[in-house]
Design an enzyme around this catalytic site. Structure first.
Site, PDB file in Angstrom:
ATOM      1  N   HIS A 217     -10.399  -8.935   9.322  1.00 41.68           N
ATOM      2  CA  HIS A 217     -11.798  -8.707   9.700  1.00 41.68           C
ATOM      3  C   HIS A 217     -12.688  -9.103   8.532  1.00 41.68           C
ATOM      4  O   HIS A 217     -12.228  -9.171   7.377  1.00 41.68           O
ATOM      5  CB  HIS A 217     -12.022  -7.239  10.053  1.00 41.68           C
ATOM      6  CG  HIS A 217     -11.332  -6.812  11.307  1.00 41.68           C
ATOM      7  ND1 HIS A 217     -11.559  -5.595  11.895  1.00 41.68           N
ATOM      8  CD2 HIS A 217     -10.413  -7.441  12.097  1.00 41.68           C
ATOM      9  CE1 HIS A 217     -10.819  -5.482  12.980  1.00 41.68           C
ATOM     10  NE2 HIS A 217     -10.110  -6.584  13.120  1.00 41.68           N
TER      11      HIS A 217
ATOM     12  N   GLU B  93     -14.895  -7.598   6.729  1.00 40.22           N
ATOM     13  CA  GLU B  93     -14.965  -6.676   5.589  1.00 40.22           C
ATOM     14  C   GLU B  93     -13.691  -6.723   4.758  1.00 40.22           C
ATOM     15  O   GLU B  93     -13.753  -6.755   3.519  1.00 40.22           O
ATOM     16  CB  GLU B  93     -15.225  -5.241   6.080  1.00 40.22           C
ATOM     17  CG  GLU B  93     -16.532  -5.067   6.819  1.00 40.22           C
ATOM     18  CD  GLU B  93     -16.453  -5.341   8.322  1.00 40.22           C
ATOM     19  OE1 GLU B  93     -17.426  -5.024   9.022  1.00 40.22           O
ATOM     20  OE2 GLU B  93     -15.422  -5.866   8.806  1.00 40.22           O
TER      21      GLU B  93
ATOM     22  N   CYS C  13     -15.099  -1.344  11.752  1.00 41.88           N
ATOM     23  CA  CYS C  13     -14.151  -0.575  12.558  1.00 41.88           C
ATOM     24  C   CYS C  13     -13.452   0.448  11.660  1.00 41.88           C
ATOM     25  O   CYS C  13     -13.658   0.487  10.447  1.00 41.88           O
ATOM     26  CB  CYS C  13     -13.137  -1.508  13.203  1.00 41.88           C
ATOM     27  SG  CYS C  13     -11.958  -2.220  12.035  1.00 41.88           S
TER      28      CYS C  13
ATOM     29  N   CYS D  69     -11.490  -1.146   8.770  1.00 42.42           N
ATOM     30  CA  CYS D  69     -12.373  -1.638   7.711  1.00 42.42           C
ATOM     31  C   CYS D  69     -13.029  -0.484   6.954  1.00 42.42           C
ATOM     32  O   CYS D  69     -13.217  -0.565   5.736  1.00 42.42           O
ATOM     33  CB  CYS D  69     -13.419  -2.572   8.294  1.00 42.42           C
ATOM     34  SG  CYS D  69     -12.684  -4.111   8.921  1.00 42.42           S
TER      35      CYS D  69
END
Length: 150
Positions: A53, A55, A79, A82
């Site tokens: 992801h 991040e 999420c 993350c």
């Protein structure tokens, strides 16, 4: 030092790269003392890595184990995975563009603030809504395109 909007525009540039590579358009930028030290964008689909992801990619790209005192700018609400990476990296501030929409329902009543409280890190500062329209527009356009494909 740049403004929140200028850093978020850099993150939006990363989101555009993700989109161009066929990924969900989320971008992130890590800033320390006014300097961008790392950038990342979602690579989950193109790299076939569900942990890639924006991040987590930005955190990895920093090349540091500790990002204490850093700010991460992300075009969408992190999420749970993350959020955990943000906690473990020691990031102090999360600045978000697009906000999680509870009507969409993917994460129930999740918020990144709740995730930080669960792991006893409620002191991480969360700023919401920086360039929210721009960040949500790229995300919703991608979702609409995905709906047309399926």
């Amino acid at each position: 030092m740049l403004s929140h909007e200028e850093y978020m525009n850099i993150a939006l540039g990363e989101a555009a790269l993700a989109l161009k590579q066929g990924n969900s358009p989320v971008g992130a930028v890590v800033v320390k003392d006014g300097t961008v030290i790392a950038k990342g964008h979602n690579l989950a689909i193109s790299e076939m890595d569900i942990t890639a992801h924006a991040e987590t990619v930005a955190i990895k790209n920093s090349g540091k184990l500790s990002l204490e005192g850093c700010t991460i700018y992300t075009t969408y609400e992190p999420c749970l995975m993350c959020a955990g990476a943000i906690v473990f990296a020691g990031i102090s501030v999360v600045v978000m563009g697009g906000n999680y929409n509870p009507n969409w329902g993917q994460y129930g009543d999740y918020t990144v603030n709740k995730a930080f409280q669960l792991v006893d890190r409620p002191g991480i500062q969360v700023l919401r809504g920086v360039l929210v329209e721009e960040c949500e527009a790229i995300t919703w356009a991608w979702r609409a395109e995905q709906s047309r494909k399926h």
